[in-house]
Design an enzyme around this catalytic site. Structure first.
Site, PDB file in Angstrom:
ATOM      1  N   ASP A 226       0.937  -1.228   0.103  1.00  0.00           N
ATOM      2  CA  ASP A 226       0.161  -0.044  -0.074  1.00  0.00           C
ATOM      3  C   ASP A 226       1.000   1.165  -0.086  1.00  0.00           C
ATOM      4  OD1 ASP A 226      -3.178   0.805   0.292  1.00  0.00           O
ATOM      5  OD2 ASP A 226      -1.964   2.121   1.457  1.00  0.00           O
ATOM      6  N   TYR A 375      -2.188  11.299   1.763  1.00  0.00           N
ATOM      7  CA  TYR A 375      -2.724  11.297   0.176  1.00  0.00           C
ATOM      8  C   TYR A 375      -2.657  12.606  -0.454  1.00  0.00           C
ATOM      9  CZ  TYR A 375      -4.766   6.649   1.052  1.00  0.00           C
ATOM     10  OH  TYR A 375      -4.690   4.988   1.299  1.00  0.00           O
ATOM     11  N   HIS A 432      -5.200  -7.539  -0.239  1.00  0.00           N
ATOM     12  CA  HIS A 432      -4.364  -6.643  -0.414  1.00  0.00           C
ATOM     13  C   HIS A 432      -3.521  -6.366   1.022  1.00  0.00           C
ATOM     14  CE1 HIS A 432      -3.100  -2.102  -1.279  1.00  0.00           C
ATOM     15  NE2 HIS A 432      -3.533  -1.819  -0.065  1.00  0.00           N
TER      16      HIS A 432
END
Ligand SMILES: *[C@@H]1O[C@H](CO)[C@@H](O)[C@H](O)[C@H]1NC(C)=O
Length: 500
Positions: A226, A375, A432
């Protein structure tokens, strides 16, 4: 579809153009410019650089406040008839989880569990960075490889708890042992966030490098998934001489060549067969299905990449909201099919304590906002404009691809970025959050990757830092076939297509 292809070509073209400016990001000037001071102004050089032991604490005050908030929650809107997780977290299950968190989750026991490994903090560039550090117990003279493992979002250091014992356990047959450093990324868990804009994946890459240097590791191995993988991608680009090998369970290359190759594969079956093995072609094609699937599952990403503080206000005030926001993508990231289950499949693979442990990494110190700002600080013109993705790295790399990983890129695509891609393990299950879901599978792949890196680095005459006297010749492991020939064919195909 035609319009879509045009948009895709345009994006690839823009990436190519950005690539022209990319050379600068490996210059010494650039690399020193990203090592900023993120702490209180005026404190530079005044904060101790000690490494201090640390323990996770769930204080009575925090727990009482948390329970009050959970118990005073409002009744939530019922899901639509016949709907599971398609519209987001299914509220039919919230009472179970809120009751579990407030009344069954044993904060004392979990504190002890979380503190089973040695934790520390040290100040890097003004921020207290929290990390776990586990040294293996080994006979004297054993080669010990330092490995930095980086989590992402909505994960935390908790993702690695099952793997840390497996990776650090000494096995004399292997000929080396592993020491792990598992930090909370800046702004996450128990690591400080900054008070000033501009700390994205690029800047965090420098912080992580400096953390390892603080611990005495000038050269080391890196593992990431990630956001940890995005940060690691930058580290192997900036510091190829420091990173001895890179293992990732979120292999991603946005190099122009990778994107053009991907596009070329959609043009006809022959090209597709050159781009990706037919056994996993459905993970990449049809492109439109893949992209629409990504759009459907990544609403959080747009919010966090643009207005992290707005969503942060709501979620720092509501444990229920925080839980739902974190656990819905955890459900979807684990298995795409889980969105058709009313319980989101959350209890199928993880113990409820495990998931609440992870949520506690965001709740305890109110770190949701500082975490998701990564982000906004990474997915923006400033960072993307650096064109880092178009700079290849020579760091030996091994990848592992879970079946339900968000994105699958074939080795041929990855090789534009990772010139020395030694192996790609393809799984026919898992998702994931691989380290958390399948610690055995994950750890075994990491350990065998380290084997390959050692062998590769020996052959390439890189001197290991350790003063090992181990005479063991490491076994040769099967390496995924070099697809260079295929790459050349694709390149030829693309040149013809674009008249270059
Ligand atoms: C919670 O865990 C602690 C430590 O393991 C234990 O002493 C205590 O009895 C537990 N509390 C409950 C209510 O089970």
């Amino acid at each position: 579809m035609n319009t879509f292809l045009r948009v895709f070509v345009l994006s690839a073209y823009v990436t190519l153009v950005l690539g022209v400016t990319a050379k600068e990001v490996t210059s010494p000037e650039f690399l020193s410019s990203i090592e900023k001071w993120w702490g209180p102004l005026g404190q530079e050089g005044k904060i101790s650089e000690d490494i201090r032991p640390f323990k996770i604490q769930f204080t009575d005050e925090m727990v009482t406040d948390l329970r009050n908030r959970i118990n005073n929650r409002r009744e939530v809107t019922k899901p639509l008839e016949g709907i599971a997780f398609e519209y987001g977290f299914n509220s039919d299950n919230l009472d179970y989880w809120m009751d579990f968190w407030a009344n069954k989750y044993n904060f004392t026991e979990r504190e002890n569990f979380l503190n089973q490994f040695p934790h520390y903090k040290t100040n890097i560039q003004g921020l207290d960075i929290h990390f776990i550090r586990v040294k293996p117990e080994v006979p004297e003279g054993t080669l010990v490889l330092p490995l930095l493992m980086m989590h992402g979002w909505p994960g935390s250091i908790r993702e690695f708890y099952g793997s840390i014992p497996l990776i650090t356990e000494y096995n004399e047959k292997r000929g080396f042992a592993v020491e792990v450093v598992v930090p909370s990324l800046p702004g996450f868990g128990f690591s400080d966030g900054t008070t000033r804009p501009g700390m994205g994946e690029v800047e965090i890459a420098a912080i992580m490098k400096n953390l390892m240097a603080r611990l005495g590791f000038e050269k080391f191995y890196v593992q990431g998934g990630d956001f940890g993988a995005l940060i690691a991608n930058d580290m192997v680009t900036f510091y190829p001489d420091k990173i001895l090998g890179y293992h990732t369970n979120f292999p991603i290359s946005l190099a122009p060549g990778s994107l053009l190759t991907y596009l070329a594969g959609s043009l006809n079956p022959l090209f597709q067969s050159l781009v990706v093995d037919s056994s996993v072609a459905d993970r990449m094609y049809p492109i439109l299905d893949v992209v629409l699937g990504l759009v459907e599952e990544s609403g959080y990403l747009h919010m966090q990449a643009t207005k992290p503080d707005t969503i942060g206000i709501a979620l720092s005030d509501s444990p229920m909201g925080l839980f739902a926001w974190l656990m819905q993508p955890l459900s979807g990231g684990t298995r795409k099919a889980y969105k058709t289950r009313v319980d989101g499949g959350l209890s199928l693979l993880y113990a409820p304590e495990t998931l609440i442990d992870d949520v506690m990494m965001y709740w305890t110190e109110n770190k949701f906002t500082t975490a998701v700002r990564v982000y906004a600080e990474s997915i923006n013109k400033r960072t993307l404009g650096m064109g880092i993705s178009s700079i290849p790295t020579t760091v030996p790399t091994c990848t592992i691809h879970a079946k339900d990983e968000i994105i699958y890129e074939s080795p041929i695509m990855l090789k534009y970025k990772f010139k020395n891609l030694l192996r790609s393990t393809v799984l026919d299950s898992q998702g994931h959050f691989l380290a958390m879901e399948a610690p055995e599978v994950f750890s075994e792949d990491v350990l065998s990757a380290l084997d390959l890196f050692l062998e590769y680095n020996e052959e390439n005459n890189k001197v290991e830092e350790s003063n090992s006297k181990f005479p063991i010749k490491l076994p040769t492991l099967p390496i995924v076939d070099s697809l260079e020939k295929g790459v050349d064919k694709i390149k030829g195909g693309i040149s013809q297509l674009f008249g270059r």
